[in-house]
Design a protein around this motif. Structure first.
Motif, short mmCIF file in Angstrom:
data_model
loop_
_atom_site.label_atom_id
_atom_site.label_comp_id
_atom_site.label_asym_id
_atom_site.label_seq_id
_atom_site.Cartn_x
_atom_site.Cartn_y
_atom_site.Cartn_z
N GLN A 46 -7.92 25.79 21.04
CA GLN A 46 -9.19 26.15 20.14
C GLN A 46 -9.85 27.50 20.57
N PRO A 47 -10.48 28.23 19.62
CA PRO A 47 -11.11 29.32 20.05
C PRO A 47 -12.21 29.02 21.04
N LEU A 48 -12.54 29.90 21.91
CA LEU A 48 -13.69 29.61 22.90
C LEU A 48 -14.55 30.80 22.88
N MET A 49 -15.94 30.89 23.37
CA MET A 49 -16.68 31.93 23.40
C MET A 49 -17.38 31.94 24.81
N ASP A 57 -13.29 27.58 13.29
CA ASP A 57 -11.88 27.63 12.17
C ASP A 57 -10.77 27.24 12.85
N PRO A 58 -10.26 25.95 12.38
CA PRO A 58 -9.08 25.19 12.80
C PRO A 58 -7.65 26.46 12.74
N ASP A 59 -7.95 27.26 12.05
CA ASP A 59 -6.81 28.20 11.92
C ASP A 59 -6.67 29.16 12.94
N ILE A 60 -7.71 29.41 13.63
CA ILE A 60 -8.00 30.57 14.95
C ILE A 60 -7.54 29.98 16.13
N ARG A 61 -6.54 30.34 16.80
CA ARG A 61 -6.14 30.01 17.96
C ARG A 61 -5.53 31.12 18.89
N HIS A 62 -5.52 30.85 20.29
CA HIS A 62 -5.21 31.94 21.21
C HIS A 62 -6.17 33.14 21.15
N PHE A 63 -7.54 32.69 21.20
CA PHE A 63 -8.65 33.51 20.73
C PHE A 63 -9.80 33.28 21.51
N LEU A 64 -10.40 34.20 22.28
CA LEU A 64 -11.41 34.32 23.20
C LEU A 64 -12.49 35.37 22.51
N PHE A 65 -14.01 34.88 22.23
CA PHE A 65 -14.85 35.87 22.06
C PHE A 65 -15.67 36.01 23.19
N LEU A 66 -15.91 37.21 23.42
CA LEU A 66 -16.99 37.72 24.64
C LEU A 66 -18.28 38.11 24.03
N GLY A 67 -19.29 38.19 24.35
CA GLY A 67 -20.42 38.83 24.10
C GLY A 67 -21.25 39.04 25.05
N CYS A 68 -21.91 40.27 25.01
CA CYS A 68 -23.01 40.53 26.15
C CYS A 68 -24.38 40.88 25.50
N TYR A 69 -25.43 40.62 26.30
CA TYR A 69 -26.57 40.74 25.78
C TYR A 69 -27.72 40.84 26.64
N ARG A 70 -28.69 41.74 26.30
CA ARG A 70 -29.83 41.79 27.43
C ARG A 70 -30.81 40.71 27.20
N ASP A 71 -30.88 39.85 28.12
CA ASP A 71 -31.70 38.71 27.97
C ASP A 71 -33.34 39.14 27.88
#
Length: 205
Positions: free
Chosen positions: A14-17, A178-192
């Motif tokens: 599954q996609p992870l973030m 989305d169940p059709d999205i595999r082998h996917f990693l989302f990375l995000g950076c932000y100023r806390d």
């Protein structure tokens, strides 16, 4: 981060973030960059974009994807990515009425075996009046799902998420379910220091 990489990109169930917060200059982007080499070893792709408070935020995701397809065209990989091209065609279709092909001119050129597009990107909020419609968000998700596969995993990295627009945040959230999205990693950076409990980033992600 490497554990998430193994779970999402290698296993691909599954996609992870993952989001990384911190003050400017604390090494958030440098930490993300450490994952590029193991991804390259797996024949994967790294798509990245950076929000800017002086730029239109709804164009950042499109710009990142357009650059990705521009790199593919310039690399002249021939038939190496033909399977990806067919997956994209099956996922989003084609033709003159395809809003994604208007937003992403390099995708349109690649699908037509053309050269790198240099014209200005249309933003997601002024293409045929679609604005933040669910269909456009859906098509972005389908495109991501078509790019990535077991043989060609994908990491999408968006920096400075504190300046992201709500539509992009909606797309990120949709990709994660989305169940059709595999082998996917989302990375995000932000100023806390710029994100509080009422900030859209807190509410959406």
């Amino acid at each position: 981060l490497l554990h998430l990489f193994q779970s999402s990109v290698v296993l691909g169930n599954q996609p992870l973030m993952a989001t990384i917060s911190g003050y400017p200059g604390t090494g958030k982007s440098a930490l993300v960059n450490q994952i590029k080499k193991p991804l390259t070893d797996l024949n994967g792709s790294f798509i990245e974009g950076k929000f800017d408070k002086h730029a239109r935020p709804d164009a950042i995701l499109a710009s990142a994807l357009n650059s990705f397809f521009g790199d593919i065209i310039e690399a002249n990989t021939g038939n190496m990515l033909m399977s990806m091209k067919w997956r994209i065609h099956d996922a989003i279709g084609g033709g003159s009425n395809n809003v994604l092909l208007e937003i992403l001119p390099n995708l349109q050129k690649w699908m037509a075996d053309g050269s790198v597009a240099t014209e200005n990107l249309a933003t997601s909020s002024n293409v045929k009046g679609i604005g933040s419609s669910h269909r456009l968000k859906f098509m972005f998700c389908k495109l991501i799902g078509a790019i990535t596969c077991r043989a060609h995993p994908l990491i999408l990295f968006l920096d400075d998420l504190q300046w992201a627009d709500e539509m992009t945040l909606d797309i990120i959230r949709m990709m994660m379910t989305d169940p059709d999205i595999r082998h996917f990693l989302f990375l995000g950076c932000y100023r806390d220091n710029e994100v509080n409990l009422t900030h859209p980033l807190t509410a959406k992600l």
